[in-house]
Design a protein around this motif. Sequence first.
Motif, PDB file in Angstrom:
ATOM      1  N   SER A  86      19.504  39.870  38.898  1.00  0.00           N
ATOM      2  CA  SER A  86      18.587  39.190  39.805  1.00  0.00           C
ATOM      3  C   SER A  86      18.145  37.880  39.152  1.00  0.00           C
ATOM      4  O   SER A  86      18.309  37.685  37.944  1.00  0.00           O
ATOM      5  CB  SER A  86      17.365  40.068  40.093  1.00  0.00           C
ATOM      6  OG  SER A  86      16.572  40.201  38.925  1.00  0.00           O
ATOM      7  N   ILE A  87      17.581  36.979  39.946  1.00  0.00           N
ATOM      8  CA  ILE A  87      17.087  35.719  39.389  1.00  0.00           C
ATOM      9  C   ILE A  87      16.027  35.994  38.319  1.00  0.00           C
ATOM     10  O   ILE A  87      15.992  35.338  37.270  1.00  0.00           O
ATOM     11  CB  ILE A  87      16.506  34.825  40.498  1.00  0.00           C
ATOM     12  CG1 ILE A  87      17.624  34.351  41.446  1.00  0.00           C
ATOM     13  CG2 ILE A  87      15.783  33.620  39.899  1.00  0.00           C
ATOM     14  CD1 ILE A  87      18.654  33.462  40.797  1.00  0.00           C
ATOM     15  N   GLU A  88      15.173  36.992  38.565  1.00  0.00           N
ATOM     16  CA  GLU A  88      14.133  37.327  37.587  1.00  0.00           C
ATOM     17  C   GLU A  88      14.759  37.829  36.281  1.00  0.00           C
ATOM     18  O   GLU A  88      14.328  37.471  35.188  1.00  0.00           O
ATOM     19  CB  GLU A  88      13.180  38.380  38.151  1.00  0.00           C
ATOM     20  CG  GLU A  88      12.272  37.874  39.260  1.00  0.00           C
ATOM     21  CD  GLU A  88      12.977  37.824  40.613  1.00  0.00           C
ATOM     22  OE1 GLU A  88      14.150  38.280  40.703  1.00  0.00           O
ATOM     23  OE2 GLU A  88      12.377  37.330  41.577  1.00  0.00           O
ATOM     24  N   ARG A  94      13.402  33.219  29.635  1.00  0.00           N
ATOM     25  CA  ARG A  94      13.145  31.791  29.448  1.00  0.00           C
ATOM     26  C   ARG A  94      11.890  31.324  30.198  1.00  0.00           C
ATOM     27  O   ARG A  94      11.210  30.399  29.755  1.00  0.00           O
ATOM     28  CB  ARG A  94      14.359  30.994  29.920  1.00  0.00           C
ATOM     29  CG  ARG A  94      14.272  29.493  29.664  1.00  0.00           C
ATOM     30  CD  ARG A  94      14.309  29.182  28.178  1.00  0.00           C
ATOM     31  NE  ARG A  94      15.517  29.679  27.563  1.00  0.00           N
ATOM     32  CZ  ARG A  94      16.678  29.009  27.534  1.00  0.00           C
ATOM     33  NH1 ARG A  94      16.775  27.818  28.105  1.00  0.00           N
ATOM     34  NH2 ARG A  94      17.741  29.539  26.937  1.00  0.00           N
ATOM     35  N   ILE A  95      11.609  31.958  31.330  1.00  0.00           N
ATOM     36  CA  ILE A  95      10.500  31.518  32.182  1.00  0.00           C
ATOM     37  C   ILE A  95       9.492  32.653  32.300  1.00  0.00           C
ATOM     38  O   ILE A  95       9.801  33.728  32.821  1.00  0.00           O
ATOM     39  CB  ILE A  95      11.013  31.101  33.572  1.00  0.00           C
ATOM     40  CG1 ILE A  95      11.923  29.875  33.434  1.00  0.00           C
ATOM     41  CG2 ILE A  95       9.845  30.796  34.514  1.00  0.00           C
ATOM     42  CD1 ILE A  95      12.572  29.448  34.720  1.00  0.00           C
ATOM     43  N   SER A  96       8.278  32.427  31.825  1.00  0.00           N
ATOM     44  CA  SER A  96       7.257  33.477  31.833  1.00  0.00           C
ATOM     45  C   SER A  96       6.591  33.618  33.198  1.00  0.00           C
ATOM     46  O   SER A  96       6.145  34.712  33.568  1.00  0.00           O
ATOM     47  CB  SER A  96       6.197  33.175  30.763  1.00  0.00           C
ATOM     48  OG  SER A  96       5.617  31.901  30.989  1.00  0.00           O
ATOM     49  N   ASP A  97       6.528  32.525  33.959  1.00  0.00           N
ATOM     50  CA  ASP A  97       5.845  32.541  35.258  1.00  0.00           C
ATOM     51  C   ASP A  97       6.821  32.942  36.364  1.00  0.00           C
ATOM     52  O   ASP A  97       7.270  32.113  37.158  1.00  0.00           O
ATOM     53  CB  ASP A  97       5.247  31.159  35.533  1.00  0.00           C
ATOM     54  CG  ASP A  97       4.445  31.118  36.833  1.00  0.00           C
ATOM     55  OD1 ASP A  97       4.213  32.194  37.426  1.00  0.00           O
ATOM     56  OD2 ASP A  97       4.090  30.007  37.265  1.00  0.00           O
ATOM     57  N   ARG A 142       7.254  22.257  33.314  1.00  0.00           N
ATOM     58  CA  ARG A 142       6.526  23.174  32.423  1.00  0.00           C
ATOM     59  C   ARG A 142       7.467  24.155  31.735  1.00  0.00           C
ATOM     60  O   ARG A 142       7.225  24.565  30.597  1.00  0.00           O
ATOM     61  CB  ARG A 142       5.473  23.968  33.209  1.00  0.00           C
ATOM     62  CG  ARG A 142       4.303  23.158  33.705  1.00  0.00           C
ATOM     63  CD  ARG A 142       3.165  24.066  34.162  1.00  0.00           C
ATOM     64  NE  ARG A 142       3.572  25.028  35.178  1.00  0.00           N
ATOM     65  CZ  ARG A 142       3.557  24.792  36.487  1.00  0.00           C
ATOM     66  NH1 ARG A 142       3.169  23.596  36.931  1.00  0.00           N
ATOM     67  NH2 ARG A 142       3.923  25.728  37.352  1.00  0.00           N
ATOM     68  N   HIS A 143       8.546  24.530  32.416  1.00  0.00           N
ATOM     69  CA  HIS A 143       9.352  25.644  31.924  1.00  0.00           C
ATOM     70  C   HIS A 143      10.750  25.249  31.438  1.00  0.00           C
ATOM     71  O   HIS A 143      11.452  26.081  30.876  1.00  0.00           O
ATOM     72  CB  HIS A 143       9.486  26.702  33.018  1.00  0.00           C
ATOM     73  CG  HIS A 143       8.177  27.315  33.399  1.00  0.00           C
ATOM     74  ND1 HIS A 143       7.506  28.210  32.601  1.00  0.00           N
ATOM     75  CD2 HIS A 143       7.391  27.135  34.495  1.00  0.00           C
ATOM     76  CE1 HIS A 143       6.376  28.574  33.187  1.00  0.00           C
ATOM     77  NE2 HIS A 143       6.280  27.937  34.332  1.00  0.00           N
ATOM     78  N   SER A 144      11.159  24.020  31.658  1.00  0.00           N
ATOM     79  CA  SER A 144      12.500  23.602  31.260  1.00  0.00           C
ATOM     80  C   SER A 144      12.541  22.085  31.247  1.00  0.00           C
ATOM     81  O   SER A 144      11.516  21.425  31.382  1.00  0.00           O
ATOM     82  CB  SER A 144      13.530  24.180  32.244  1.00  0.00           C
ATOM     83  OG  SER A 144      14.830  23.957  31.781  1.00  0.00           O
ATOM     84  N   GLY A 145      13.745  21.534  31.085  1.00  0.00           N
ATOM     85  CA  GLY A 145      13.882  20.093  31.160  1.00  0.00           C
ATOM     86  C   GLY A 145      14.055  19.652  32.608  1.00  0.00           C
ATOM     87  O   GLY A 145      14.827  20.249  33.355  1.00  0.00           O
ATOM     88  N   PHE A 146      13.336  18.625  33.020  1.00  0.00           N
ATOM     89  CA  PHE A 146      13.434  18.103  34.387  1.00  0.00           C
ATOM     90  C   PHE A 146      13.564  16.584  34.310  1.00  0.00           C
ATOM     91  O   PHE A 146      12.772  15.921  33.651  1.00  0.00           O
ATOM     92  CB  PHE A 146      12.196  18.475  35.201  1.00  0.00           C
ATOM     93  CG  PHE A 146      12.238  18.001  36.636  1.00  0.00           C
ATOM     94  CD1 PHE A 146      12.768  18.816  37.629  1.00  0.00           C
ATOM     95  CD2 PHE A 146      11.758  16.752  36.995  1.00  0.00           C
ATOM     96  CE1 PHE A 146      12.821  18.390  38.958  1.00  0.00           C
ATOM     97  CE2 PHE A 146      11.806  16.317  38.303  1.00  0.00           C
ATOM     98  CZ  PHE A 146      12.333  17.143  39.289  1.00  0.00           C
TER      99      PHE A 146
END
Length: 237
Positions: A86-88, A94-97, A142-146
């Motif tokens: 799943s995406i989660e 890597r992504i806490s939120d 906040r969670h990765s490079g953008f």
Amino acid sequence: MALVADFEIRCDVLPLVEVSAAVPEAQLLLDLQFNHGDRPLFLATVTGGSRTAIENALEDAFDVGKWTPIGRAGDTRRYQVIPALSIEEQLGDRISDLEGLKALATADAIIERIVVEPDGWRQTGWFADRDAFEAFSSFWQRHSGFRLHRLTRDCDPEPPGDGLTDCQHEALRTAYELGYFDIPRRVSLQEIASELDIAPSSVSERLRRAQTQLIQETVAPTWPPLPNSRSQPSPSE
């Protein structure tokens, strides 16, 4: 007023990034079908690269459950991919939120183009207003490079070729100015490579990706859908 954004998300655990990293000479476009529970179906369109390399990469990728070739035209192939996670599950380390990640799926936005690259995704999306875009972009900041490449109002025209990278623009312009596209050709890839101070293989890759991008922007939208070829996975060649 609605906005159109062209941007990059630098996150190496996004779906199929491992496949792109294994076959960097291929261009991989991805559509996500979100009507398949918590594991959206992937529809991948691959241009360039060897079929064997692509299908070996699909077979080895940690996030691919099953894959099925569904059509081809020239060196472009299409695959249906059932994800293994799943995406989660895919992004949870890597992504806490994760609640914020789920909220993006219901945002006032449409992501119409995803190019899978060796270290993330490059996307084009439509956003209902600036608040919708800022909520999306701030999450990934906040969670990765953008990285934002272009942001316009939906009524602004976008000329063909605007989706090319700077390196692709430079390679195309140099090749054209030196006579690579003349009949007969006046220069070789080696001569273009010397002018740009890069390897001939890199020139070839940039020109191929640039031409693919231009075809997709100007010609491909008028093509009929590819016919189905077979419904079951085949052994890798």
